[in-house]
Design an enzyme around this catalytic site. Structure first.
Site, PDB file in Angstrom:
ATOM      1  N   GLU A 233      97.781  82.177  44.551  1.00  0.00           N
ATOM      2  CA  GLU A 233      97.098  83.437  44.904  1.00  0.00           C
ATOM      3  C   GLU A 233      96.365  84.044  43.707  1.00  0.00           C
ATOM      4  O   GLU A 233      96.022  85.230  43.720  1.00  0.00           O
ATOM      5  CB  GLU A 233      98.094  84.460  45.484  1.00  0.00           C
ATOM      6  CG  GLU A 233      98.929  83.987  46.654  1.00  0.00           C
ATOM      7  CD  GLU A 233      98.146  83.628  47.914  1.00  0.00           C
ATOM      8  OE1 GLU A 233      96.913  83.756  47.911  1.00  0.00           O
ATOM      9  OE2 GLU A 233      98.783  83.190  48.881  1.00  0.00           O
TER      10      GLU A 233
ATOM     11  N   HIS B  30     102.890  90.570  44.806  1.00  0.00           N
ATOM     12  CA  HIS B  30     102.891  90.051  46.183  1.00  0.00           C
ATOM     13  C   HIS B  30     104.299  89.623  46.554  1.00  0.00           C
ATOM     14  O   HIS B  30     104.939  88.869  45.812  1.00  0.00           O
ATOM     15  CB  HIS B  30     101.935  88.857  46.286  1.00  0.00           C
ATOM     16  CG  HIS B  30     102.031  88.097  47.569  1.00  0.00           C
ATOM     17  ND1 HIS B  30     101.895  88.690  48.811  1.00  0.00           N
ATOM     18  CD2 HIS B  30     102.268  86.780  47.822  1.00  0.00           C
ATOM     19  CE1 HIS B  30     102.035  87.766  49.750  1.00  0.00           C
ATOM     20  NE2 HIS B  30     102.263  86.608  49.182  1.00  0.00           N
TER      21      HIS B  30
ATOM     22  N   HIS C  59     107.295  89.091  50.159  1.00  0.00           N
ATOM     23  CA  HIS C  59     107.455  88.763  51.579  1.00  0.00           C
ATOM     24  C   HIS C  59     108.607  89.568  52.200  1.00  0.00           C
ATOM     25  O   HIS C  59     109.628  88.987  52.569  1.00  0.00           O
ATOM     26  CB  HIS C  59     107.762  87.263  51.740  1.00  0.00           C
ATOM     27  CG  HIS C  59     106.673  86.330  51.324  1.00  0.00           C
ATOM     28  ND1 HIS C  59     106.848  84.951  51.267  1.00  0.00           N
ATOM     29  CD2 HIS C  59     105.385  86.547  50.957  1.00  0.00           C
ATOM     30  CE1 HIS C  59     105.708  84.382  50.880  1.00  0.00           C
ATOM     31  NE2 HIS C  59     104.816  85.324  50.664  1.00  0.00           N
TER      32      HIS C  59
ATOM     33  N   GLU D 150     108.997 110.873  51.765  1.00  0.00           N
ATOM     34  CA  GLU D 150     108.384 110.531  50.477  1.00  0.00           C
ATOM     35  C   GLU D 150     107.114 109.681  50.640  1.00  0.00           C
ATOM     36  O   GLU D 150     106.282 109.630  49.734  1.00  0.00           O
ATOM     37  CB  GLU D 150     109.384 109.770  49.607  1.00  0.00           C
ATOM     38  CG  GLU D 150     109.702 108.400  50.173  1.00  0.00           C
ATOM     39  CD  GLU D 150     110.775 107.645  49.411  1.00  0.00           C
ATOM     40  OE1 GLU D 150     111.693 107.118  50.069  1.00  0.00           O
ATOM     41  OE2 GLU D 150     110.700 107.587  48.175  1.00  0.00           O
TER      42      GLU D 150
ATOM     43  N   HIS E  34     102.680  87.693  56.957  1.00  0.00           N
ATOM     44  CA  HIS E  34     102.844  87.028  55.663  1.00  0.00           C
ATOM     45  C   HIS E  34     103.560  87.913  54.628  1.00  0.00           C
ATOM     46  O   HIS E  34     104.592  87.535  54.106  1.00  0.00           O
ATOM     47  CB  HIS E  34     101.463  86.577  55.146  1.00  0.00           C
ATOM     48  CG  HIS E  34     101.508  85.815  53.875  1.00  0.00           C
ATOM     49  ND1 HIS E  34     100.658  84.785  53.573  1.00  0.00           N
ATOM     50  CD2 HIS E  34     102.307  85.915  52.779  1.00  0.00           C
ATOM     51  CE1 HIS E  34     100.941  84.284  52.389  1.00  0.00           C
ATOM     52  NE2 HIS E  34     101.932  84.963  51.879  1.00  0.00           N
TER      53      HIS E  34
HETATM   54  P1  13P Z   1     102.740  80.412  44.940  1.00  0.00           P
HETATM   55  O1  13P Z   1     104.043  79.668  44.777  1.00  0.00           O
HETATM   56  O2  13P Z   1     101.557  79.514  44.711  1.00  0.00           O
HETATM   57  O3  13P Z   1     102.719  81.662  44.082  1.00  0.00           O
HETATM   58  O4  13P Z   1     102.632  80.872  46.460  1.00  0.00           O
HETATM   59  C1  13P Z   1     103.605  81.699  47.042  1.00  0.00           C
HETATM   60  C2  13P Z   1     103.070  82.601  48.071  1.00  0.00           C
HETATM   61  O5  13P Z   1     103.704  83.570  48.419  1.00  0.00           O
HETATM   62  C3  13P Z   1     101.734  82.324  48.666  1.00  0.00           C
HETATM   63  O6  13P Z   1     101.254  83.414  49.364  1.00  0.00           O
HETATM   64 ZN    ZN Z   2     102.892  84.796  50.031  1.00  0.00          ZN
END
Ligand code: 13P
Ligand code: ZN
Length: 274
Positions: free
Chosen positions: A115, A139, A141, A169, A210
């Site tokens: 990413e 980023h 999940h 908040e 995602h």
């Molecule tokens: P990477 O291992 O390449 O960082 O990818 C993980 C991910 O969350 C892709 O969206």
């Molecule tokens: Zn991801």
């Protein structure tokens, strides 16, 4: 490397905190930090400038020559603190902002996160819009926010308002709301363009089905932002699971009153009558 250098220590601490939240299954998620000039100086002696430049996959001219600490592609957040040298790296961009080279880390090979285009395009827009203040792009999940993207309309007004209502908040922590990218193939330039366009306005962008991207000045506020959004999403999942019978909630006028006392501007577009 000196792991007592503040930005490196805090970078590693964030990977521990994110893993402990269960937001980083396997290699899920990635993190990047844009170094300050004095930090670049502090790490020079650990850098090897002989590596070859490789294409970023997009162009970020406003970041030309800058240094970043980033997680490696395919690397597990679980392992960063156990073996930083093999799981993260410091990269430098070339004078056009089109290529990068690894100066330190990923000792046994590898490349920065897949990413990287999204991270760097987000850094580029935030550098401009925050007057050089934002330095962290994160980023992850988180399960609840991802779950909501299956059942809620992918409309940022509706999702922002529901998240705001779940915790007082929230409007103070993310007053500009959240942006949403419909499902796209991750890891390339297209999703980077779509995400960075929204980062112009928002500090949080949800990737449907995602995860989320957050931007902030430092590690604490960026992680805290993701934590606040996900906590609110968790409450929303519980409320919906209880039959979504809200008998009372925070009203548009309540939000306006809050905005005055907490000195934030809450766009009226999120304060519609339902
Ligand atoms: P990477 O291992 O390449 O960082 O990818 C993980 C991910 O969350 C892709 O969206
Ligand atoms: Zn991801």
């Amino acid at each position: 490397m000196d792991y007592n250098i503040k930005f490196i220590k805090e970078f590693i601490q964030l990977t521990i905190n994110g893993y402990e939240q269960n937001w980083h299954e396997r290699n899920g998620g990635n993190l990047s930090y844009r170094l300050k000039d004095e930090e670049v100086e502090a790490i020079q002696k650990y850098c090897d400038f002989s590596g070859e430049f490789k294409p970023i996959g997009t162009s970020v001219p406003k970041l030309a020559g800058e240094y970043f600490l980033v997680t490696g592609s395919g690397k597990f957040f679980r392992n960063v603190s156990l073996d930083p040298e093999n799981n993260i790296c410091i990269i430098q961009l070339d004078e056009k902002g089109e290529n990068y080279r690894i100066l330190w880390g990923l000792k046994n090979g590898g490349r920065p996160t897949s990413e990287l285009p999204t991270h760097l395009m987000n850094h580029e827009i935030k550098k401009v819009t925050t007057n050089n203040k934002h330095r962290v792009i994160y980023h992850c999940h988180p399960a609840n926010i991802i779950a909501l993207t299956f059942t809620m309309p992918l409309d940022n007004k509706i999702i922002t308002r529901e998240l705001w209502e779940m915790a007082t908040e929230c409007p103070v922590v993310f007053p500009s709301g959240v942006g949403i990218v419909e499902w796209m193939v991750p890891g390339g330039r297209d999703i980077a363009v779509a995400t960075s366009k929204l980062m112009d306005k928002y500090d949080v962008v949800i990737w449907a089905h995602h995860g989320i991207f957050c931007s902030g000045e430092d590690f604490d506020t960026t992680f805290g932002l993701a934590h606040t959004v996900e906590k609110s999403a968790e409450i929303l999942v519980k409320v919906i699971s209880m039959g979504e019978n809200k008998l009372q909630t925070i009203t548009p006028q309540n939000f306006r009153d809050l905005a005055v006392d907490f000195k934030v501007t809450l766009p009226e577009e999120f304060l519609f009558e339902k």
